[in-house]
Every structure is written in C-alpha cells, then in structure tokens.
Design an enzyme around this catalytic site. Structure first.
Site, short mmCIF file in Angstrom:
data_model
loop_
_atom_site.label_atom_id
_atom_site.label_comp_id
_atom_site.label_asym_id
_atom_site.label_seq_id
_atom_site.Cartn_x
_atom_site.Cartn_y
_atom_site.Cartn_z
N ASP A 99 0.83 -1.20 0.00
CA ASP A 99 0.00 0.00 0.00
C ASP A 99 0.87 1.26 0.00
OD1 ASP A 99 -2.34 1.46 0.15
OD2 ASP A 99 -3.17 0.28 1.79
N ASP A 118 -10.98 1.83 -2.94
CA ASP A 118 -11.46 1.54 -1.58
C ASP A 118 -12.98 1.53 -1.56
OD1 ASP A 118 -9.14 1.08 -0.31
OD2 ASP A 118 -8.94 3.06 0.59
C1 GLA Z 1 -5.75 1.85 2.31
C2 GLA Z 1 -6.15 0.70 1.41
C3 GLA Z 1 -7.18 -0.15 2.10
C4 GLA Z 1 -6.64 -0.67 3.41
C5 GLA Z 1 -6.19 0.49 4.26
C6 GLA Z 1 -5.48 0.01 5.50
O1 GLA Z 1 -6.78 2.75 2.46
O2 GLA Z 1 -6.61 1.18 0.19
O3 GLA Z 1 -7.56 -1.22 1.28
O4 GLA Z 1 -5.59 -1.55 3.16
O5 GLA Z 1 -5.31 1.36 3.56
O6 GLA Z 1 -5.07 1.03 6.31
#
Ligand code: GLA
Length: 727
Positions: A465, A535
């Site tokens: 990420d 997300d």
């Molecule tokens: C980001 C990612 C999510 C999740 C969060 C965790 O927002 O896009 O899918 O992994 O971080 O903190």
C-alpha cells in the site's frame, strides 16, 4: 515468361527499396499496425504515419498522407510551436537543433527495437528516439535516451518520452478521472484548439485522480466496436503530463512523459537519462479493439504472472479494519475456506510493539508482529491457513512511516522533507513518506519484504500500500544541486527495490494498492500481479470504475471484492447476487466479515465461488467485449468475455436504474464466432429467469439480433455462460 515476370517483380522491388533508401523511410510494424519515420542525414527525424499495417513506405508517400513533422520537436529553433524537449546547455544556451545521424536495430524473440540517433548541430548533445514493436501484439513502445559530452551538466527542463502528430479530424479523447473512492471514471471529450493536459503531481500515487492512459479517437467520439482509435499508456509510476495540442492546421500534437514541473533534471556529462515508455496501440475496432490489444500485451509482457490465474481471496480490511487478533483471523480463515476460498490476506493492524498499530496514527515502519495481538506470531497464522488448506497473504505499506514510530525516532532524516522545515503530515495526522531516493531507505524497504519472506517463506501474497502524497518537497539525501530530482528519483528508487524483490522472490503474488486505486499503472505492473481498484467496494459504483479501468487494464489484474450490505462507503444495500455478479467480472475476492453472513448467504457465496472457478479462465485470460456502457445511462450495463478460441464466453448484465415502464434494450453480444452455435446457461442464480436457458443459438443471431432479458427487479443482474456446441 515466368522468369521475365520474376525479373520484373524483383526490379520493381529494388526500385521500391531504392526509393525507400533515398527517402530514408522506415516502417516499424506489428501484426496489424505500422508507424513510419524518415531519417535523412542532416535533417530532423520525421514522423510520417501511424495507423493500420502498411506493406510499403511508398504507398504512404504516394498517397501524400506522410505527415513530415519532426519526430522529436525541440525548443530554440522553431520557438513558436509546442516541443518535446527544452534544455539549458552548460554555457547557458537554451536552444536545441537535433538532426538525424544514424539508426540501429535490436531484435529479440518478442520484439524489434529501432533507435534513431539525433545529434545537435553544434553541441555534443544527443537523443536516441526509440520505438519497440512487438512481433505478436499490436503495441509499439516509444521512449528516448538522452546523453551529452558537454563540459558541465546540461539542465533538462522538458524531456518528453514521446511525441506524435495526428492529422486534422474530429478528435476526441477518453481518459480516466476521479478521486479517492471514485477513481477511474471514464471521461470523454472533444479536443478543441489549444491544449488539453492530463497530469499528475501527487509524487507517490499517480492514478488516484487521473491516469496516464488515453484513447484518441480520430473521427468523432470513440465507439466500442468501430472507428479509428489510438490508445496510449505511459509506463511510469510518478508525476506525468500528457498534452494534446491542436494548432491552426487542426493537427493534434501529442506529448507524453514525466511531468517536468519542479523536476528539471541536471544531466551530468556522459550520464544517460532513459525516459519511461509510452505504449501505443491502434485499432479500427474502436475502443474495444484498443482495450483488447492492451490487455493481451499486458498479460504477456507488462504484468507479473499475467498469463496465470489468480486465487480467490478474502481480505480482512472491511471485515475487521484494525481489529486484528489471532482468534478473529482464525475464524475468518475457517469460514472462508469452508466457502471454497483459496487465499486469506491479513490487512493493516498486525504490527508494532512499542506503538501497536491500533489505528492510522502510528507504527508504519515498525514491521514486527504485534505480540499482544498475535501471540503466536505470523507462524501461528500460517499454521492456521495450512489447517484450512488456504494460502496466506499480508499487508504492508513500506514506503511510509508515522511520527509515532520507532523507525522515525531512529531515522528522522529518512523522510521526504526539507532539512529546515517541519514536515506536513498525511493520514492520521502523523504519516510521512520515506525518501526512496536514499539507498539506505531502499535497503530498508527491500528488507521489509526480505525479512518477512525469509522468516515466512509460506507467504504467498503481499498487498503493498501507499497512502500519502509527497507533500514536503525536499530530500536529506540528494545534494543541494539535485533537489529537483526528487520526484523522479523517488520512483527510480522504488523501481530498483521492486526489481530486487522480484529477482529474489519471483513467485510471490503482489498487489499494488495506494489508498485504493492510486497505482493502476504500467509503470509498476511489471512487478505486481494486480491492483486494488478502489477503496469503494459498492457494486453499483464499481461498475463505472471497472468499466473505465477496463479500457486499458486486463481483468486478471483488477481486484474486485464482494463486501457487506449496506456498503461501508455508500451505505447502499445491494443484494448479494448483484455484488457477486459485479465482482466476478474481475479478479474475484471478498472484503467482508464472513461471520456476519446468514447461512443462506454463505451457501450462495460458496456456490458463487465454485462457479467462478469454472469461468475464471475465460474472464482472466479471455477477450473483453463491452456491450452497453453504464455511462450511456440506458438503465443497464453489459459486458462479456470470450475465450481466445471463441469456444466459451461469459456474459454479464446489470440493471443500473429501476423505474416502472422502463424500456430495457436488447443485448447484442460480440466476439463470438458467427457461424458457430452456443448453448446458453444462466449461472450464479438460485432459480433461472433466462428464457433462453439451455437453448442453442447461433453466434450470428446472438451478435446481430441479440436477446431480450427479464430484468424486472431493482438490482437485477445476470451471468450467462455460453458454450460452443456442435450442431
Ligand atoms: C488503504 C487501502 C485499504 C486498506 C487500508 C489500510 O486505504 O486502500 O484497502 O488496506 O489502507 O489502512
């Protein structure tokens, strides 16, 4: 007689090749496309043609369609026009006058590359304009290699990877635009005189708002199945700028490359700067043709393990968020395994001891398992996945730290920031970006993966990420005169690390995530197997986003997860079948607490997973045909995948709006073999509604007349499997 004919033909051919020789025309071709440039001593390299495959350059010349534009326009000699390159020589001169000198050709099993050497008339400054044509895919990549032998560094103020002109027409572009949780919306507009620029300045995530990919339709708005369309996508993970400039002749001049804003580059004598490639494709089959060209090329060459099938996974994020503990993970794994799942991924919240990661305000950088939450360590989790006969994956965000972390306490100078300012923070009010230009930071980031993989070689999947913009422009590592290299060197550093990881761990599956869909880019995909699309997991909104993405990126890479109802981002309550039907059109996964599903829902999920295993090869390795666009607002959206041999297909339809008296269009299929017959079966349903269920219908009828479908209810959706049968 035969001999005379052969003689005449060979004479004609030699005259032809003489003509080509004297003009210096060079045709660069893929199976169905050609690009022509002219390299003549002492003249600029000229860009002449890009379009359908041509067998001879004379044809292009005789038709007078050759464009004759400089193939790499520079500033200083024709100052009034837009340019691909602008520099400041060691003596302060700002001009560049590049002439063709020679070219070389490199070959390998998959491609042929032409490198055209251009030199300045006065300064020892040179640019190689490069084109790489794939032998079996209709993609030509283009980039430059810049070097010089001047006494001191030359400053590059603009250094596009690629330039090409397109002669007057009714030019339209389609590109992706959006924001967090609403990424990759397809935007289509007519180009008018002046400039249109698609750009990014985030510094870390380059596809959250715009994507360095475009479709340029030459004769009016692009259609799905016909029309001349050029597709372009820049293989770069950092800031970019793609400019479409229409001049008074109504020619569109396209420039694409690294965004030069705050990125002027000091090129030392004898150093070579290789700019990222712009991949181009061209199709007469409209947007669909361009997409299929990109997908095939990507699966073969630009995506890690692009020709392999992906596991069906459950990611813990929306199920438990930061609430990670051994028992919770064990329960999720067990439930998912019972449903037929194949891989469990533990998301954020598993690490940090001095500062346990309980929310987003701390701990990034402290990549040690939190003993309090997971007393049995990662070993314990892996043992559980083994018991449940599924694989194990883990989340990391290795390019980042928080002010509240042991890493930051130890290495405050590892963050991206000016030496004399207090850094602005990101997520959680404490997040900071690590300086990937610094080799020590690169070693650390490599070490995050290396330590995990050495200690736990069973880790099958890594979700990587990156959740912050590069806010504080400044590097403790780069010298004072190289501060302007940060945007570029950050991504070179990242790429170096990814290369090292791939060298040592070629098999681990990796997902590129960046606050959702912030890293959907061919700049990174060679090292990643897939990307997290957004997300936002709301099935209705995902249809728009996935549709946008599908113009450039293949389904095998598009992570698409079934999540809870009501949806956590939009609050929308959508039936489980619809949620599965949407997720199944990409790389299926789940992002949910299975314990919250009723027994009926679990049963449905189990069957859906079973069905996906059957259709997975068609979706993940087949050709995509988009049928009815959600953007057309016709109340429905529909798409299908056909296996490359056209023996099987999967058709999807989703009801996007629900009104009494609504006229539902007929669904004309595509990509089938007209003279073949297909058996239709509705799949992923409790009770079939498809009138044609079990019927055998010709490809011709399905594609020309189409079928009517009973989409009566709100959130009605259908998945139909087509199997070719002998008749
Ligand atoms: C980001 C990612 C999510 C999740 C969060 C965790 O927002 O896009 O899918 O992994 O971080 O903190």
């Amino acid at each position: 007689m035969k001999k005379i004919c052969l003689y005449l033909i060979s004479l004609l051919l030699s005259v032809n090749s003489l003509a080509q020789e004297s003009y210096g025309d060079i045709l660069i071709s893929t199976p169905n496309t050609s690009l022509m440039v002219t390299g003549k001593q002492g003249e600029p390299l000229r860009f002449q043609y890009y379009g359908s495959r041509m067998s001879s350059t004379t044809d292009i010349r005789n038709s007078a369609t050759a464009l004759g534009c400089s193939a790499y326009p520079t500033f200083g000699i024709d100052c009034a026009s837009e340019y691909a390159m602008q520099v400041c020589h060691a003596d302060g001169d700002l001009s560049l006058d590049l002439y063709y000198v020679s070219h070389e050709q490199e070959e390998d099993a998959d491609s042929r590359t032409w490198k055209f050497l251009l030199k300045d008339k006065i300064y020892p400054f040179e640019v190689k304009v490069c084109y790489k044509a794939y032998r079996t895919e209709d993609v030509i990549e283009t980039w430059t290699e810049i070097t010089h032998q001047e006494k001191k560094p030359v400053i590059l103020y603009k250094f596009a990877s690629a330039y090409f002109p397109v002669k007057s027409g009714n030019h339209w572009i389609s590109h992706l635009h959006g924001s967090w949780a609403a990424e990759s919306y397809l935007t289509e507009e007519q180009l008018t005189t002046g400039s249109k620029i698609i750009k990014n300045k985030d510094g870390v995530r380059n596809t959250q708002c715009d994507n360095p990919s475009f479709l340029l339709s030459i004769d009016g708005a692009a259609k799905e199945d016909y029309g001349h369309v050029i597709g372009g996508t820049l293989a770069w993970s950092g800031n970019y700028a793609i400019q479409f400039d229409i001049d008074y002749t109504r020619t569109t001049h396209v420039f694409a490359g690294i965004n030069p804003d705050a990125s002027f580059y000091k090129l030392a004598p004898k150093e070579t700067l290789r700019t990222p490639e712009l991949a181009l494709t061209y199709s007469l089959e409209g947007k669909g043709g361009v997409s299929r060209n990109f997908h095939r090329w990507a699966r073969k060459y630009k995506l890690a393990h692009g020709e392999q099938l992906r596991d069906i996974l459950l990611n813990s994020w929306e199920g438990v968020y930061f609430d990670i503990n051994q028992q919770g993970m064990t329960n999720m794994m067990k439930e998912f395994s019972d449903m037929g799942g194949e891989l469990f991924v533990m998301d954020d919240g598993w690490f940090g001891n001095k500062y346990p990661r309980n929310n987003d305000t701390s701990s990034l950088g402290d990549w040690e398992v939190c003993h309090e939450k997971l007393p049995e360590g990662i070993e314990g989790l892996i043992a559980d996945t083994c018991d449940n006969e599924i694989k194990f994956g883990i989340w990391i965000e290795p390019e980042m730290t928080n002010t509240v972390s042991e890493l930051y306490e130890k290495h405050p100078d590892w963050i991206v920031c000016q030496k004399n300012r207090t850094p602005s923070t990101g997520r959680g009010g404490t997040q900071l970006v690590l300086d990937m230009s610094n080799p020590k930071v690169q070693d650390f980031v490599f070490g995050v993966v290396d330590n995990l993989m050495t200690r736990h070689p069973e880790i099958a999947y890594i979700k990587w990420d990156a959740n912050m913009t590069l806010l504080n422009y400044g590097s403790h590592y780069l010298s004072a005169d190289k501060q302007s290299h940060l945007y570029i060197d950050f991504h070179r550093g990242l790429t170096q690390v990814l290369k090292r990881i791939r060298q040592k761990y070629p098999d681990v599956v990796m997902q590129a995530c960046a606050s959702g869909g912030g890293r959907v880019t061919y700049g990174l995909l060679p090292y990643f197997d897939e990307f997290w699309t957004s997300d936002n997991t709301d099935a209705l909104q995902r249809i728009y986003m996935q549709w946008g993405i599908s113009n450039f990126f293949p389904a095998v890479a598009m992570a698409s997860h079934v999540s809870a109802a009501p949806n956590h981002q939009t609050g929308r309550d959508i039936p489980l079948k619809f949620r599965f039907d949407v997720a199944m059109s990409g790389r299926l996964g789940m992002e949910i607490q299975p314990a919250n599903l009723s027994n009926d829902e679990k049963d449905f999920a189990k069957k859906a997973i079973q069905i996906y295993k059957v259709i997975r090869p068609i979706i993940q390795q087949g050709d995509l045909y988009r049928l009815i666009s959600p953007y057309e607002k016709r109340g429905v959206a529909s798409l299908m995948y056909t296996s490359l041999n056209k023996e099987q297909a999967v058709f999807f339809v989703y009801k996007m709006e629900h009104f009494y008296g609504q006229a539902i269009p007929r669904f004309r299929m595509a990509g089938l073999q007209a003279d073949a017959f297909y058996k239709l079966e509705e799949i992923n349903q409790v009770k079939t509604n498809l009138w044609q269920h079990g019927q055998v219908i010709s490809g011709k009828l399905l594609m020309e007349q189409g079928i009517d479908l009973p989409l009566h209810n709100e959130y009605a959706s259908m998945v139909v499997k087509l199997t070719r049968v002998d008749k």
